[in-house]
Motif scaffolding. Structure first.
Motif, PDB file in Angstrom:
ATOM      1  N   ASP A   1      36.596  41.577  35.971  1.00 56.68           N
ATOM      2  CA  ASP A   1      37.981  41.387  36.180  1.00 56.68           C
ATOM      3  C   ASP A   1      38.675  42.677  35.578  1.00 56.68           C
ATOM      4  O   ASP A   1      39.192  43.377  36.206  1.00 56.68           O
ATOM      5  CB  ASP A   1      38.763  40.193  35.755  1.00 56.68           C
TER       6      ASP A   1
ATOM      7  N   GLU B   1      37.467  45.853  37.503  1.00 61.76           N
ATOM      8  CA  GLU B   1      38.078  46.415  38.626  1.00 61.76           C
ATOM      9  C   GLU B   1      39.458  46.749  38.295  1.00 61.76           C
ATOM     10  O   GLU B   1      39.901  47.559  39.135  1.00 61.76           O
ATOM     11  CB  GLU B   1      38.086  44.973  39.500  1.00 61.76           C
TER      12      GLU B   1
ATOM     13  N   SER C   1      34.053  47.934  42.431  1.00 66.72           N
ATOM     14  CA  SER C   1      33.824  46.179  42.717  1.00 66.72           C
ATOM     15  C   SER C   1      32.874  45.884  42.018  1.00 66.72           C
ATOM     16  O   SER C   1      31.542  46.887  41.435  1.00 66.72           O
ATOM     17  CB  SER C   1      33.280  46.344  44.150  1.00 66.72           C
ATOM     18  N   ARG C   2      32.604  44.752  41.446  1.00 69.47           N
ATOM     19  CA  ARG C   2      31.642  44.074  40.516  1.00 69.47           C
ATOM     20  C   ARG C   2      30.266  44.039  41.151  1.00 69.47           C
ATOM     21  O   ARG C   2      29.218  44.211  40.634  1.00 69.47           O
ATOM     22  CB  ARG C   2      32.069  42.393  40.358  1.00 69.47           C
TER      23      ARG C   2
ATOM     24  N   ALA D   1      38.961  53.830  43.921  1.00 73.02           N
ATOM     25  CA  ALA D   1      39.256  52.324  43.945  1.00 73.02           C
ATOM     26  C   ALA D   1      39.696  51.840  45.216  1.00 73.02           C
ATOM     27  O   ALA D   1      40.845  52.576  46.046  1.00 73.02           O
ATOM     28  CB  ALA D   1      40.542  52.222  42.537  1.00 73.02           C
TER      29      ALA D   1
END
Length: 391
Positions: free
Chosen positions: A104, A107, A113-114, A229
């Motif tokens: 979290d 991001e 993104s994970r 992002a």
């Protein structure tokens, strides 16, 4: 290691008097002596330098590993099937839950993104379970002494010395990959200095033992390299039977909406119509097909192998719920000796294919595509026996 970082590090070396710049190819003892002089010229304390280099030696296994990267001769489908398994995918899902708060934060702060980090974490060290057992200083010094690419590795020796100065590197105990990368996501010493994040708040950046440090540092580096992002990186698509195949490949970018007008359709979801994208056909027009968005190019700053990058980007999609890619029915491609013969023929015609190594890299792909177009063949950059016979 990113390109502009290489240039900056090389500039620091070139700024020194050439009398104190160590040269590759001399005896290793002389090379070490010259490196130590160079370190002192950079302002490092003599006692610190002596301590750092006290036990350094050549590692022949590093040179052997550097010259034996045969796995990159595999085509995309074979490579992906070798690296991706249900076990590795499930383990990644478990780690995503275990480190949910860290992802979290990744991001939120870096926009990565994970799934992207999970894929790198999986491929680099199998989620930290195997980080390499090469002595890092020996590896960096061996590759610096070797005259193939000293400009890439010598600056990393001094970056390791800087980490040692601050207590975050051991010349005898720090281990990692054969090329000098350290930790769960395998970062070089200078990358740690530039992008290291103390994710767990213990006052140190320890990529070998702290998942928080490793994941946040990896994310910061990707952002530093240009990650955007909220944007996709790769999307599987279905291509029509007829298309101007010469427009495929990374050298051509069009808006995804323009690809749609040409009959390219998403296999799932919607195209990011406003973004520029390249049509990637890793095994030609009859094999898997993907649209690569701007973030995909950032992958090449992490690793230069086209097949590795494509597989890592695809695996990241799997963590987001994407299905197994459609392998299609590609024409039988060239491999090993046949691909070397093709590279030799292309080189004789004036194309820069890089090293004659049987690996389908960017230079060979570009040459193949250009020659296919000249010969009136579908210019999808996939080398086949038909092309070899025509040459």
């Amino acid at each position: 290691m990113c390109k502009f970082l290489k240039a900056a590090l090389l500039a620091l070396v070139l700024a020194l008097p050439q009398s104190v710049v160590a040269k590759c190819g001399d005896s290793f003892a002389d090379f070490v002596s010259d490196i130590k002089k160079e370190a002192r010229a950079k302002g490092y304390d003599a006692a610190l330098v002596d301590s750092f280099f006290a036990n350094v030696r050549v590692d022949r296994k590093v040179l052997k590993a550097d010259r034996a990267q045969g796995v990159f001769q595999l085509d995309f489908t074979s490579f992906a099937r070798r690296l991706i398994s249900n076990e590795r995918l499930n383990k990644g899902v478990m780690n995503a839950k275990r480190y949910d708060r860290i992802f979290d934060r990744v991001e939120r702060e870096y926009g990565v993104s994970r799934g992207v980090l999970l894929a790198f974490w999986a491929f680099e060290t199998d989620y930290g379970s195997y980080q390499g057992n090469f002595n890092t200083l020996n590896a960096l010094m061996t590759l610096s002494h070797d005259c193939r690419r000293p400009e890439l590795f010598r600056p990393q020796v001094f970056a390791a010395l800087e980490l040692y100065k601050h207590g975050d590197f051991s010349p005898t105990k720090t281990t990692g990959a054969w090329a000098g990368e350290i930790g769960m996501v395998q970062m070089l010493p200078q990358d740690i200095i530039d992008n290291g994040v103390d994710g767990d708040g213990d006052g140190h950046v320890l990529l070998k033992t702290s998942a928080a440090d490793a994941l946040l540092s990896g994310a910061k580096m990707l952002k530093h390299l240009g990650w955007r992002a909220g944007e996709p990186w790769l999307q599987e698509v279905v291509v029509p039977e007829e298309l101007d195949w010469s427009k495929s490949g990374l050298r051509t970018q069009m808006k995804a909406s323009d690809w749609a007008k040409m009959g390219v359709k998403p296999r799932g979801g919607k195209l990011a119509g406003h973004l520029p994208a390249s049509l990637i056909l890793p095994q030609g027009r009859k094999g898997p097909a993907f649209l690569a968005y701007p973030n995909f190019r950032v992958y090449f700053e992490w690793n230069q192998s086209f097949t590795y990058v494509l597989t890592a980007a695809y695996f990241a999609n799997r963590f987001g719920g994407a299905p197994v890619f459609d392998a299609g029915q590609p024409e039988r491609g060239l491999a090993g000796g046949d691909l070397k013969i093709l590279q030799e023929k292309l080189a004789r015609k004036g194309y820069d294919v890089g090293k004659i190594d049987g690996i389908l890299g960017a230079g060979t792909r570009a040459a193949v595509q250009d020659m296919q177009e000249k010969l009136g063949l579908p210019a999808d950059a996939w080398p086949t026996h038909q092309l070899l016979n025509r040459l």
